[in-house]
Design an enzyme around this catalytic site. Structure first.
Site, PDB file in Angstrom:
ATOM      1  N   HIS A 188      44.309  27.746 110.079  1.00 11.56           N
ATOM      2  CA  HIS A 188      45.449  28.336 110.774  1.00 11.56           C
ATOM      3  C   HIS A 188      45.922  27.417 111.908  1.00 11.56           C
ATOM      4  CE1 HIS A 188      44.399  32.628 109.261  1.00 11.56           C
ATOM      5  NE2 HIS A 188      45.234  31.999 108.460  1.00 11.56           N
ATOM      6  N   CYS A 250      34.194  27.682 104.283  1.00 11.83           N
ATOM      7  CA  CYS A 250      33.182  27.551 105.336  1.00 11.83           C
ATOM      8  C   CYS A 250      31.877  28.222 104.899  1.00 11.83           C
ATOM      9  CB  CYS A 250      33.698  28.211 106.606  1.00 11.83           C
ATOM     10  SG  CYS A 250      32.485  28.265 107.941  1.00 11.83           S
ATOM     11  N   GLU A 280      40.759  35.697 104.836  1.00 13.01           N
ATOM     12  CA  GLU A 280      39.299  35.688 104.682  1.00 13.01           C
ATOM     13  C   GLU A 280      38.799  37.034 104.166  1.00 13.01           C
ATOM     14  OE1 GLU A 280      35.352  35.793 107.430  1.00 13.01           O
ATOM     15  OE2 GLU A 280      36.948  34.463 108.132  1.00 13.01           O
ATOM     16  N   THR A 343      34.615  36.695 109.871  1.00 19.57           N
ATOM     17  CA  THR A 343      33.836  35.877 110.802  1.00 19.57           C
ATOM     18  C   THR A 343      34.490  35.699 112.164  1.00 19.57           C
ATOM     19  OG1 THR A 343      34.808  33.848 109.892  1.00 19.57           O
ATOM     20  CG2 THR A 343      32.709  34.584 108.956  1.00 19.57           C
TER      21      THR A 343
END
Length: 559
Positions: A188, A250, A280, A343
Site C-alpha cells: 500500500h 509475507c 489481506e 496482521t
C-alpha cells in the site's frame, strides 16, 4: 446428469467462466475426489442446470488439455462457480492440500538465496536513506538548527514488505521479456507501485462489482502475488491459466492462514479481527470453511452477547451479511471458534477479542470443556506491534489496552481461571532482520523533550499507517498523515509552511483520489521544535528522508 458428471472433471478457463473470447480456456483433468457439489456450481438438478453443464462440458471437451496435473500427485478438486466472479472455487475442506501442491509445482517459482540477497542489496540502493541511517546511528534523533527530529525506533518498511518489493524487482530482472502482472498493489504505497509500473509491470484491475479482471493474463505470463497474499481461488485461476507464479506473500500473513487451517481442521469457525474488504482479510477468509470478520471491540461484544443468548438472529444476519461465509448460522457456527487477525490490526484489541470469546465460551460450556470449543493463536504481526509500541515510547506514554464492560463482568465471574489466549506463544522476530539493512539497531535512549507534532508517512490506504496516526491523536499530539514529501508546501514547488494531509475522518478510497484531504497552514510553529517521525510498514526510507529535508527547507535549513 451425464453432462454434469462429465463437466465436473474439468476446471474451466476464463472463456467458459467469463465469456471472454480473448482468453484461452485451459481445462485440467482432476480426480473424482476433488468435486464440489452441484449446488456449489449454482445448479439445482433441474433441466436448465443440466443444460448449462452440458454446454460447459461440450466447450471444455474441445479445448487443449495439455496442462493436466502430474500423474500420481495428491491434487484435490476445483470446480467452476457460476457465482464466483469468474474464479474457480477451491473446496474449502481442501485448501491446505491445494496450496501445498501449488507450492511444489513447476509453476511456483522460487528465488535462490543468492538471488534474494542481490535483490535486497538492489532495494537498499533504490529505497534506502543515508539521512535516516545517520539518525538511527545517532540514537534515533538529530538536531538541525532549531528543529530536532525524533525517529520512532521501529518504523517504515517491515521485513515482509522489503522482501516482497525485492522479489518484485528481481522478477523483472529474471523475466526481462515476460508480461508480468501483480494481482493487486504489491504494497500500500503509490510510489512503490508506480516504480513497478515504470518497469513494465501491470496490475490486475478491479471491476465496479469488486471482482478482478484477469482477462489479460495469459498462459506463460508471470504473475506476482502481493505482500498481503491472494485468495485461494485466485491462486486456482492462475494455476489453471498456466502462468508462472512469484509469491511475495509475507510469512506473517501465511502464519495467519495456517492458524485458520488449524481451526478448520477441528471444525471451528474462524473469527478474524480485521476489515472484511481488506485484501489481506479477503485472502485469509478464503482458507476458512466457516468465518466471521469483526472490525473492532464493539462488534466483538455484540457477537459475544448473541452467543450468550442476547440478540436477534435477523439483526445479526443483516449486520454481518458482508462479513461471513454463505450459509453461516450463528446459532451453530459460533459454538466452536478460533480467533485470528489481519496482521495490521491493533495488538491490544486483537488480544482482548480473543480473551472475550474464550471467557464467553467458558460461561456457556464450562471451563472443563473449553478446549473443545476454543482455539487461540498468536497471529499478531510483531512488526505492526513494534511500530505501535515505538510510537508510545516516543511520546513518553504507555499503551492502554482497550476495555470491555462485558469482558470485565465475565472476568469477575471467572476469577482464578487461566486462559489459553494469555499463554506465551512463539513469536516471529523482524526487528533484527530490518536492522541488518538499515543499521543502528540499538534502542533509542529515553528522550526528555516533549514531542510538539508528529509526521506519519505512508500510503493513504495503508491500515497500519492509519493506526499510527490514531496513536498520535489519542496522546493529544498534533499528527499529520502524508503519503509523500510533496504534501509539504506547494506540490512540486516551494517548501512553504503548509501541509496537505489525510484526517482520520476521510476514508482511504477518497484520499487516494485526493479527495477529503485537509490543508493546514503554519503547521510548523515558531521557535524550537521537536518533531516525531514515523512511517507505515509499506513506506521506504527514502520517502521519509525526503520528508525530513522538505521540513527543513520550510525553515531554510538543510542537512
Amino acid at each position: 446428469m451425464a453432462a454434469a458428471q462429465e463437466a465436473s472433471t474439468f476446471v474451466a478457463g476464463s472463456l467458459l467462466l467469463r465469456g471472454d473470447l480473448r482468453a484461452v480456456p485451459v481445462p485440467v483433468v482432476l480426480p473424482e475426489s476433488y468435486k464440489v457439489s452441484e449446488q456449489q456450481l449454482g445448479g439445482t438438478g433441474g433441466s436448465s442446470s443440466n443444460a448449462g453443464l452440458a454446454s460447459f462440458a461440450a466447450a471444455a471437451a474441445t479445448t487443449f488439455a495439455g496442462h493436466a496435473w502430474k500423474r500420481g500427485s495428491r491434487r484435490k478438486a476445483l470446480q467452476a462457480s457460476a457465482t464466483s466472479g469468474g474464479l474457480p472455487v477451491v473446496d474449502r475442506a481442501m485448501t491446505k492440500q491445494f496450496r501445498r501442491d501449488l507450492l511444489k509445482s513447476d509453476q511456483y517459482f522460487k528465488f535462490g538465496r543468492t538471488q534474494m540477497q542481490e535483490a535486497m542489496d538492489q532495494l537498499k540502493v533504490v529505497s534506502g536513506s543515508d539521512l535516516l541511517r545517520k539518525i538511527r546511528e545517532n540514537g534515533f534523533k538529530l538536531t538541525v538548527g532549531d528543529i530536532t527530529f525524533v525517529l520512532a525506533e521501529s518504523y517504515g518498511f517491515c521485513w515482509g514488505v522489503e522482501r516482497a518489493v525485492a522479489m518484485a524487482y528481481e522478477a523483472r530482472n529474471f523475466f526481462p521479456d515476460k508480461n508480468i502482472w501483480v494481482t493487486n498493489e504489491i504494497i500500500h504505497n503509490p510510489s512503490v507501485n508506480d516504480t513497478l509500473s515504470a518497469k513494465g509491470m501491470r496490475f490486475v484491475q478491479t471491476k465496479p462489482d469488486g471482482s478482478k479482471d484477469f482477462s489479460g493474463v495469459q498462459e506463460a505470463d508471470v504473475v506476482i502475488l502481493p505482500a498481503f497474499g491472494a485468495s485461494v481461488d485466485e491462486m486456482a485461476l492462475l494455476k489453471e491459466r498456466g502462468v508462472q507464479i512469484v509469491d511475495t506473500t509475507c510469512p506473517w500473513v501465511s502464519k495467519v492462514w495456517s492458524a485458520v487451517e488449524k481451526s478448520k481442521d477441528k471444525g471451528h469457525t474462524a473469527i478474524i479481527h480485521g476489515k472484511y474488504d481488506h485484501e489481506e482479510t479477503i485472502a485469509t477468509r478464503s482458507f476458512a470453511k466457516s468465518y466471521l470478520v469483526l472490525k473492532d471491540m464493539a462488534e466483538a461484544e455484540y457477537v459475544a452477547q448473541y452467543m450468550l443468548g442476547n440478540g436477534s438472529k435477523d439483526e445479526f444476519m443483516a449486520k454481518f451479511q458482508k462479513a461471513m461465509n454463505p450459509g453461516f448460522d450463528p446459532d451453530k457456527d459460533l459454538e466452536t471458534v478460533g480467533v485470528a487477525n489481519q496482521t495490521t490490526m491493533l495488538k491490544g484489541e486483537t488480544e482482548l477479542i480473543g480473551k472475550l470469546f474464550e471467557r464467553t465460551l467458558i460461561k456457556k460450556f464450562g471451563p472443563q470443556n473449553i478446549n473443545e470449543h476454543f482455539m487461540s493463536f498468536n497471529t499478531i504481526c510483531d512488526a505492526t506491534q513494534q511500530r505501535q509500541d515505538a510510537m508510545y515510547k516516543m511520546f513518553g506514554a504507555e499503551y492502554e489496552a482497550p476495555k470491555s464492560d462485558l469482558y470485565a463482568d465475565l472476568e469477575g465471574e471467572q476469577l482464578g481461571l487461566s486462559l489459553l489466549s494469555t499463554k506465551e506463544q512463539e513469536k516471529l522476530e523482524s526487528r533484527k532482520m530490518e536492522a541488518a539493512t538499515r543499521g543502528g539497531c540499538e534502542p533509542a535512549a529515553e528522550f526528555s523533550k516533549k514531542i510538539d507534532l508528529c509526521i506519519v508517512v505512508g500510503g493513504f490506504n495503508s491500515s497500519n499507517t492509519t493506526h499510527l496516526l490514531e496513536i498520535a491523536e489519542d496522546e493529544g499530539v498534533p499528527g499529520y498523515h502524508i503519503d509523500c514529501a510533496d504534501r509539504i508546501g506547494i506540490p512540486g514547488g516551494e517548501a512553504t509552511n503548509q501541509i496537505q494531509h489525510k484526517p482520520l475522518s476521510t476514508i482511504p478510497a477518497k484520499a487516494m483520489m485526493d479527495e477529503g484531504l485537509k490543508v493546514t497552514h503554519s503547521f510548523l510553529p515558531e521557535g524550537p521544535l521537536t518533531i516525531g517521525i514515523t512511517s507505515g510498514a509499506s513506506t521506504p526510507d527514502n520517502m521519509v528522508g525526503d520528508t525530513l529535508r522538505r521540513i527543513l527547507a520550510v525553515r531554510g535549513l538543510q542537512v
